[in-house]
Design a protein around this motif. Structure first.
Motif, PDB file in Angstrom:
ATOM      1  N   LEU A  10     -82.979  94.366  -5.454  1.00  0.00           N
ATOM      2  CA  LEU A  10     -83.415  92.975  -5.363  1.00  0.00           C
ATOM      3  C   LEU A  10     -82.543  92.063  -6.222  1.00  0.00           C
ATOM      4  O   LEU A  10     -82.211  90.955  -5.810  1.00  0.00           O
ATOM      5  N   VAL A  11     -82.185  92.530  -7.398  1.00  0.00           N
ATOM      6  CA  VAL A  11     -81.318  91.747  -8.281  1.00  0.00           C
ATOM      7  C   VAL A  11     -79.940  91.587  -7.645  1.00  0.00           C
ATOM      8  O   VAL A  11     -79.365  90.494  -7.637  1.00  0.00           O
ATOM      9  N   VAL A  12     -79.417  92.667  -7.088  1.00  0.00           N
ATOM     10  CA  VAL A  12     -78.115  92.632  -6.426  1.00  0.00           C
ATOM     11  C   VAL A  12     -78.161  91.673  -5.240  1.00  0.00           C
ATOM     12  O   VAL A  12     -77.250  90.855  -5.050  1.00  0.00           O
ATOM     13  N   ALA A  13     -79.225  91.735  -4.447  1.00  0.00           N
ATOM     14  CA  ALA A  13     -79.367  90.845  -3.290  1.00  0.00           C
ATOM     15  C   ALA A  13     -79.453  89.387  -3.742  1.00  0.00           C
ATOM     16  O   ALA A  13     -78.841  88.501  -3.121  1.00  0.00           O
ATOM     17  N   PHE A  14     -80.168  89.125  -4.823  1.00  0.00           N
ATOM     18  CA  PHE A  14     -80.285  87.759  -5.336  1.00  0.00           C
ATOM     19  C   PHE A  14     -78.934  87.249  -5.837  1.00  0.00           C
ATOM     20  O   PHE A  14     -78.557  86.105  -5.573  1.00  0.00           O
ATOM     21  N   ILE A  15     -78.209  88.086  -6.552  1.00  0.00           N
ATOM     22  CA  ILE A  15     -76.879  87.700  -7.048  1.00  0.00           C
ATOM     23  C   ILE A  15     -75.946  87.425  -5.868  1.00  0.00           C
ATOM     24  O   ILE A  15     -75.211  86.432  -5.856  1.00  0.00           O
ATOM     25  N   PHE A  16     -76.000  88.290  -4.861  1.00  0.00           N
ATOM     26  CA  PHE A  16     -75.168  88.108  -3.666  1.00  0.00           C
ATOM     27  C   PHE A  16     -75.534  86.811  -2.948  1.00  0.00           C
ATOM     28  O   PHE A  16     -74.659  86.046  -2.539  1.00  0.00           O
ATOM     29  N   PHE A  17     -76.822  86.532  -2.803  1.00  0.00           N
ATOM     30  CA  PHE A  17     -77.278  85.287  -2.176  1.00  0.00           C
ATOM     31  C   PHE A  17     -76.754  84.080  -2.963  1.00  0.00           C
ATOM     32  O   PHE A  17     -76.260  83.111  -2.376  1.00  0.00           O
ATOM     33  N   THR A  18     -76.849  84.137  -4.289  1.00  0.00           N
ATOM     34  CA  THR A  18     -76.402  83.031  -5.137  1.00  0.00           C
ATOM     35  C   THR A  18     -74.903  82.789  -4.976  1.00  0.00           C
ATOM     36  O   THR A  18     -74.458  81.639  -4.871  1.00  0.00           O
ATOM     37  N   ILE A  19     -74.127  83.852  -4.925  1.00  0.00           N
ATOM     38  CA  ILE A  19     -72.680  83.714  -4.723  1.00  0.00           C
ATOM     39  C   ILE A  19     -72.403  83.086  -3.360  1.00  0.00           C
ATOM     40  O   ILE A  19     -71.588  82.164  -3.249  1.00  0.00           O
ATOM     41  N   CYS A  20     -73.093  83.565  -2.328  1.00  0.00           N
ATOM     42  CA  CYS A  20     -72.901  83.010  -0.979  1.00  0.00           C
ATOM     43  C   CYS A  20     -73.319  81.543  -0.921  1.00  0.00           C
ATOM     44  O   CYS A  20     -72.669  80.727  -0.263  1.00  0.00           O
ATOM     45  N   PHE A  21     -74.399  81.200  -1.618  1.00  0.00           N
ATOM     46  CA  PHE A  21     -74.880  79.811  -1.648  1.00  0.00           C
ATOM     47  C   PHE A  21     -73.871  78.897  -2.345  1.00  0.00           C
ATOM     48  O   PHE A  21     -73.569  77.802  -1.877  1.00  0.00           O
ATOM     49  N   LEU A  22     -73.340  79.341  -3.472  1.00  0.00           N
ATOM     50  CA  LEU A  22     -72.430  78.502  -4.256  1.00  0.00           C
ATOM     51  C   LEU A  22     -71.015  78.453  -3.687  1.00  0.00           C
ATOM     52  O   LEU A  22     -70.259  77.524  -3.981  1.00  0.00           O
ATOM     53  N   GLN A  23     -70.667  79.432  -2.886  1.00  0.00           N
ATOM     54  CA  GLN A  23     -69.301  79.518  -2.370  1.00  0.00           C
ATOM     55  C   GLN A  23     -68.849  78.254  -1.617  1.00  0.00           C
ATOM     56  O   GLN A  23     -67.776  77.735  -1.915  1.00  0.00           O
ATOM     57  N   PRO A  24     -69.615  77.716  -0.676  1.00  0.00           N
ATOM     58  CA  PRO A  24     -69.125  76.510   0.001  1.00  0.00           C
ATOM     59  C   PRO A  24     -69.251  75.236  -0.830  1.00  0.00           C
ATOM     60  O   PRO A  24     -68.776  74.181  -0.421  1.00  0.00           O
ATOM     61  N   ILE A  25     -69.874  75.319  -1.980  1.00  0.00           N
ATOM     62  CA  ILE A  25     -70.038  74.136  -2.823  1.00  0.00           C
ATOM     63  C   ILE A  25     -68.954  74.081  -3.886  1.00  0.00           C
ATOM     64  O   ILE A  25     -68.279  73.077  -4.058  1.00  0.00           O
ATOM     65  N   LEU A  26     -68.756  75.192  -4.615  1.00  0.00           N
ATOM     66  CA  LEU A  26     -67.808  75.109  -5.732  1.00  0.00           C
ATOM     67  C   LEU A  26     -67.084  76.391  -6.088  1.00  0.00           C
ATOM     68  O   LEU A  26     -66.213  76.364  -6.948  1.00  0.00           O
ATOM     69  N   LEU A  27     -67.395  77.506  -5.492  1.00  0.00           N
ATOM     70  CA  LEU A  27     -66.712  78.744  -5.869  1.00  0.00           C
ATOM     71  C   LEU A  27     -65.452  78.964  -5.032  1.00  0.00           C
ATOM     72  O   LEU A  27     -65.500  78.842  -3.812  1.00  0.00           O
ATOM     73  N   PRO A  28     -64.338  79.307  -5.664  1.00  0.00           N
ATOM     74  CA  PRO A  28     -63.084  79.469  -4.933  1.00  0.00           C
ATOM     75  C   PRO A  28     -62.872  80.867  -4.334  1.00  0.00           C
ATOM     76  O   PRO A  28     -61.770  81.213  -3.983  1.00  0.00           O
ATOM     77  N   PHE A  29     -63.927  81.679  -4.218  1.00  0.00           N
ATOM     78  CA  PHE A  29     -63.778  83.025  -3.675  1.00  0.00           C
ATOM     79  C   PHE A  29     -63.722  82.969  -2.157  1.00  0.00           C
ATOM     80  O   PHE A  29     -64.512  82.262  -1.539  1.00  0.00           O
ATOM     81  N   PRO A  30     -62.836  83.746  -1.539  1.00  0.00           N
ATOM     82  CA  PRO A  30     -62.815  83.781  -0.072  1.00  0.00           C
ATOM     83  C   PRO A  30     -64.050  84.508   0.471  1.00  0.00           C
ATOM     84  O   PRO A  30     -64.489  85.515  -0.080  1.00  0.00           O
ATOM     85  N   GLU A  31     -64.591  83.985   1.537  1.00  0.00           N
ATOM     86  CA  GLU A  31     -65.793  84.553   2.150  1.00  0.00           C
ATOM     87  C   GLU A  31     -65.563  85.997   2.579  1.00  0.00           C
ATOM     88  O   GLU A  31     -66.455  86.839   2.444  1.00  0.00           O
ATOM     89  N   ALA A  32     -64.375  86.303   3.065  1.00  0.00           N
ATOM     90  CA  ALA A  32     -64.084  87.665   3.529  1.00  0.00           C
ATOM     91  C   ALA A  32     -64.248  88.682   2.403  1.00  0.00           C
ATOM     92  O   ALA A  32     -64.755  89.783   2.628  1.00  0.00           O
ATOM     93  N   ALA A  33     -63.855  88.317   1.200  1.00  0.00           N
ATOM     94  CA  ALA A  33     -63.968  89.245   0.074  1.00  0.00           C
ATOM     95  C   ALA A  33     -65.419  89.430  -0.343  1.00  0.00           C
ATOM     96  O   ALA A  33     -65.862  90.564  -0.575  1.00  0.00           O
ATOM     97  N   THR A  34     -66.173  88.344  -0.449  1.00  0.00           N
ATOM     98  CA  THR A  34     -67.549  88.465  -0.934  1.00  0.00           C
ATOM     99  C   THR A  34     -68.456  89.136   0.092  1.00  0.00           C
ATOM    100  O   THR A  34     -69.268  89.983  -0.270  1.00  0.00           O
TER     101      THR A  34
END
Length: 185
Positions: A10-34
């Protein structure tokens, strides 16, 4: 590491969701990698589902940030006639342009979202286009790990496959650009 991750799904899923949520707003990580990493850790279907919901939620937030806060900022940096020219171009081609930009990783999602938000693309149309595109990319990226493992390719075969896929992406991009140029002329 695997034991730590399995005990805290559940913690891993929440962290993954948070990364996916923030990615189009301000995170420079490519979607393919995450999404690929999420697929490897959480499994393909959970990663695809979480990625789709998280990314689409972040895309909506980025759109509204641009729509209600970006106009003033952009007008300070860009000439009014350039803004009008961009808005006319997007108005004529918005569905095809947005769909291509979201599916083919030409630009980061945040630029696409902010551009759509300031250009006057309707939220309903934007959400439909982003939803379809992210459904395609979330599931294809999450299942890419399973697909690659099922192929069991050696290095030469994998290199050839990557070259073919890149060739198809480049060909599609060139054809799309030519079609857009013909439309504008």
């Amino acid at each position: 590491m695997e034991i730590l991750l399995q005990g805290n799904q559940l913690v891993v899923a929440f962290i993954f969701f948070t990364i996916c949520f923030l990615q189009p707003i301000l995170l420079p990580f490519p979607e393919a990698a995450t999404v690929g990493a999420g697929g490897a850790v959480l499994g393909s279907f959970p990663a695809a589902s979480i990625s789709f919901v998280g990314t689409l939620s972040g895309i909506m937030v980025a759109y509204f940030i641009a729509k209600y806060g970006g106009q003033k900022l952009i007008k300070k940096w860009v000439k009014e006639n350039h803004i009008k020219q961009y808005e006319r171009y997007v108005a004529r081609n918005q569905i095809s342009i947005l769909l291509i930009l979201f599916i083919i990783p030409i630009l980061p999602d945040e630029i696409i979202c902010f551009g759509a938000g300031i250009s006057g693309v309707s939220f309903k149309k934007f959400l439909l286009i982003a939803g379809v595109a992210k459904l395609i990319t979330s599931f294809s990226l999450a299942y890419s790990v399973d697909f690659a493992q099922s192929l069991a390719l050696n290095n030469t075969q994998l290199s050839f496959l990557v070259i073919v896929i890149l060739g198809i992406v480049m060909l599609t991009s060139c054809i799309s650009k030519k079609m857009l140029l013909k439309r504008n002329n």
